[in-house]
Write a protein that holds these residues in place. Sequence first.
Motif, PDB file in Angstrom:
ATOM      1  N   SER A  54      -9.064  -1.985 -10.647  1.00 15.53           N
ATOM      2  CA  SER A  54      -7.791  -2.099  -9.947  1.00 15.53           C
ATOM      3  C   SER A  54      -7.971  -2.832  -8.626  1.00 15.53           C
ATOM      4  CB  SER A  54      -7.208  -0.702  -9.690  1.00 15.53           C
ATOM      5  OG  SER A  54      -8.120   0.074  -8.960  1.00 15.53           O
ATOM      6  N   LEU A  55      -6.858  -3.249  -8.079  1.00 18.36           N
ATOM      7  CA  LEU A  55      -6.868  -4.008  -6.837  1.00 18.36           C
ATOM      8  C   LEU A  55      -7.306  -3.132  -5.675  1.00 18.36           C
ATOM      9  CD1 LEU A  55      -6.126  -6.815  -5.681  1.00 18.36           C
ATOM     10  CD2 LEU A  55      -3.859  -5.902  -5.205  1.00 18.36           C
ATOM     11  N   GLU A  56      -8.183  -3.656  -4.835  1.00 18.94           N
ATOM     12  CA  GLU A  56      -8.687  -2.922  -3.680  1.00 18.94           C
ATOM     13  C   GLU A  56      -8.037  -3.435  -2.403  1.00 18.94           C
ATOM     14  OE1 GLU A  56     -10.988  -0.408  -3.102  1.00 18.94           O
ATOM     15  OE2 GLU A  56     -10.809  -0.026  -5.254  1.00 18.94           O
ATOM     16  N   ASP A  57      -7.646  -2.518  -1.530  1.00 18.18           N
ATOM     17  CA  ASP A  57      -7.142  -2.912  -0.220  1.00 18.18           C
ATOM     18  C   ASP A  57      -8.281  -3.495   0.608  1.00 18.18           C
ATOM     19  OD1 ASP A  57      -4.712  -1.905  -0.966  1.00 18.18           O
ATOM     20  OD2 ASP A  57      -4.941  -0.019   0.108  1.00 18.18           O
ATOM     21  N   ILE A  58      -7.937  -4.422   1.487  1.00 18.49           N
ATOM     22  CA  ILE A  58      -8.913  -5.003   2.398  1.00 18.49           C
ATOM     23  C   ILE A  58      -9.358  -3.947   3.413  1.00 18.49           C
ATOM     24  CG2 ILE A  58      -9.267  -6.782   4.169  1.00 18.49           C
ATOM     25  CD1 ILE A  58      -9.061  -7.876   1.339  1.00 18.49           C
ATOM     26  N   TRP A  59     -10.580  -4.009   3.820  1.00 19.79           N
ATOM     27  CA  TRP A  59     -11.146  -3.091   4.815  1.00 19.79           C
ATOM     28  C   TRP A  59     -10.199  -2.929   6.010  1.00 19.79           C
ATOM     29  CZ3 TRP A  59     -15.763  -4.913   8.310  1.00 19.79           C
ATOM     30  CH2 TRP A  59     -16.137  -3.870   9.173  1.00 19.79           C
ATOM     31  N   GLY A  60      -9.805  -1.691   6.278  1.00 18.27           N
ATOM     32  CA  GLY A  60      -8.990  -1.367   7.439  1.00 18.27           C
ATOM     33  C   GLY A  60      -7.514  -1.633   7.283  1.00 18.27           C
ATOM     34  N   GLN A  61      -7.078  -2.076   6.084  1.00 17.67           N
ATOM     35  CA  GLN A  61      -5.680  -2.433   5.898  1.00 17.67           C
ATOM     36  C   GLN A  61      -5.132  -1.760   4.646  1.00 17.67           C
ATOM     37  OE1 GLN A  61      -5.275  -6.715   6.024  1.00 17.67           O
ATOM     38  NE2 GLN A  61      -6.524  -6.901   7.865  1.00 17.67           N
ATOM     39  N   CYS A  62      -3.821  -1.614   4.584  1.00 13.51           N
ATOM     40  CA  CYS A  62      -3.184  -0.937   3.448  1.00 13.51           C
ATOM     41  C   CYS A  62      -2.690  -1.943   2.421  1.00 13.51           C
ATOM     42  CB  CYS A  62      -2.028  -0.052   3.927  1.00 13.51           C
ATOM     43  SG  CYS A  62      -0.609  -0.995   4.514  1.00 13.51           S
ATOM     44  N   ARG A  63      -3.341  -3.083   2.333  1.00 10.56           N
ATOM     45  CA  ARG A  63      -2.856  -4.135   1.444  1.00 10.56           C
ATOM     46  C   ARG A  63      -3.988  -5.086   1.080  1.00 10.56           C
ATOM     47  NH1 ARG A  63       1.054  -6.082   6.092  1.00 10.56           N
ATOM     48  NH2 ARG A  63       1.459  -3.892   5.794  1.00 10.56           N
ATOM     49  N   ASN A  64      -3.690  -5.940   0.131  1.00 14.42           N
ATOM     50  CA  ASN A  64      -4.634  -6.984  -0.257  1.00 14.42           C
ATOM     51  C   ASN A  64      -3.864  -8.295  -0.398  1.00 14.42           C
ATOM     52  OD1 ASN A  64      -6.396  -8.773  -1.629  1.00 14.42           O
ATOM     53  ND2 ASN A  64      -7.558  -7.054  -2.438  1.00 14.42           N
ATOM     54  N   PRO A  65      -3.641  -8.987   0.711  1.00 16.63           N
ATOM     55  CA  PRO A  65      -2.843 -10.224   0.656  1.00 16.63           C
ATOM     56  C   PRO A  65      -3.577 -11.381  -0.009  1.00 16.63           C
ATOM     57  CG  PRO A  65      -3.700  -9.880   2.865  1.00 16.63           C
ATOM     58  CD  PRO A  65      -4.042  -8.651   2.079  1.00 16.63           C
ATOM     59  N   ILE A  66      -4.867 -11.229  -0.280  1.00 17.91           N
ATOM     60  CA  ILE A  66      -5.614 -12.318  -0.915  1.00 17.91           C
ATOM     61  C   ILE A  66      -5.279 -12.389  -2.396  1.00 17.91           C
ATOM     62  CG2 ILE A  66      -7.924 -13.139  -1.513  1.00 17.91           C
ATOM     63  CD1 ILE A  66      -8.874 -12.008   1.135  1.00 17.91           C
ATOM     64  N   PHE A  67      -5.410 -11.273  -3.097  1.00 14.70           N
ATOM     65  CA  PHE A  67      -5.117 -11.264  -4.526  1.00 14.70           C
ATOM     66  C   PHE A  67      -3.654 -10.977  -4.827  1.00 14.70           C
ATOM     67  CE2 PHE A  67      -9.772 -10.283  -5.281  1.00 14.70           C
ATOM     68  CZ  PHE A  67     -10.038 -11.543  -5.790  1.00 14.70           C
ATOM     69  N   ASP A  68      -2.943 -10.410  -3.862  1.00 12.28           N
ATOM     70  CA  ASP A  68      -1.534 -10.088  -4.080  1.00 12.28           C
ATOM     71  C   ASP A  68      -0.725 -10.397  -2.827  1.00 12.28           C
ATOM     72  OD1 ASP A  68       0.921  -9.192  -4.812  1.00 12.28           O
ATOM     73  OD2 ASP A  68       0.338  -7.114  -5.167  1.00 12.28           O
ATOM     74  N   PRO A  69      -0.273 -11.649  -2.674  1.00 11.83           N
ATOM     75  CA  PRO A  69       0.487 -12.018  -1.471  1.00 11.83           C
ATOM     76  C   PRO A  69       1.781 -11.227  -1.312  1.00 11.83           C
ATOM     77  CG  PRO A  69      -0.238 -13.969  -2.674  1.00 11.83           C
ATOM     78  CD  PRO A  69      -0.490 -12.791  -3.569  1.00 11.83           C
ATOM     79  N   THR A  70       2.265 -10.575  -2.373  1.00 17.42           N
ATOM     80  CA  THR A  70       3.511  -9.809  -2.278  1.00 17.42           C
ATOM     81  C   THR A  70       3.280  -8.413  -1.737  1.00 17.42           C
ATOM     82  OG1 THR A  70       3.381  -8.860  -4.514  1.00 17.42           O
ATOM     83  CG2 THR A  70       4.342 -11.071  -4.289  1.00 17.42           C
ATOM     84  N   SER A  71       2.036  -8.069  -1.380  1.00 15.08           N
ATOM     85  CA  SER A  71       1.716  -6.691  -0.999  1.00 15.08           C
ATOM     86  C   SER A  71       2.050  -6.381   0.449  1.00 15.08           C
ATOM     87  CB  SER A  71       0.223  -6.415  -1.229  1.00 15.08           C
ATOM     88  OG  SER A  71      -0.569  -7.118  -0.280  1.00 15.08           O
ATOM     89  N   LEU A  72       2.700  -7.280   1.160  1.00 21.51           N
ATOM     90  CA  LEU A  72       2.909  -7.076   2.588  1.00 21.51           C
ATOM     91  C   LEU A  72       3.733  -5.838   2.901  1.00 21.51           C
ATOM     92  CD1 LEU A  72       3.503 -10.750   3.773  1.00 21.51           C
ATOM     93  CD2 LEU A  72       1.427  -9.380   3.911  1.00 21.51           C
TER      94      LEU A  72
END
Length: 249
Positions: free
Chosen positions: A164-182
């Motif tokens: 599954s998609l992992e959030d970026i370190w220190g953030q509640c989202r992963n804008p790299i693989f999912d730009p809609t996660s903002l």
Amino acid sequence: MSDFDLVRRRELLDEGFPLEVYYRQTPYSPETRAAFNRISDLHQEYRQLLPETVIARCPMTDRIVRWPLDTGGLDGWYWEYNNPVQRRPIGLPATWIALKGAVRVAEPAAIAPFDCRPGPGAPFVSAHLLAPPETRAVLAQIPIGTDISWAITYFAPKRPKDISLEDIWGQCRNPIFDPTSLDREYADQMPSRSADFELLPWLDAGKLLWIAPGDHTATLRTGAADCPYLDLDVDRRAQYIYNGEITRY
């Protein structure tokens, strides 16, 4: 970008924090709109200040991986968990799949009017990310202000389809693989989900590689011999920081 203007960073935060509190607590008006515009300008300048910090070297391509990271302290907008400043575009190798991290937070913690969740206080690996045979992780130590942090970067020849998609370190989202996660959180993506702090088996298996602290060549090292990240006397609990108050759980 190698130099980090810490003085200007501090000036931006000192101007921006009161404006953000004012904007959040005050009904909409021309004054709050002006405050919002100024905050946007400050965020943009801050974003451009962030140094491209070496966090890893890809074990498959030998390419150094750099990340626009606020190494000045956890009170920077980069570390705002729910609304981090948008990162600058960066070139990542096609083998990159995830970035996790941990921070040994010194007390007293830096004061900032937002939620900061920098991970646990000790380096770890996410076992589910390393489960595919071809996946590797690289561990590197990075100073962040007065704190010591560890970036754990994951690589694979191609992104596994069954993780599954992992959030970026220190953030509640992963804008790299999912730009809609903002505006969407991944409620099941907590770092503790499969955190394994026992690094020795992963080192011995060749699944975890490491970079020595302060090694500007980012040379990849293998095995447990001389590895400085074993048996650290640190707190493994996750950490939540708000206005300088630390909660560990």
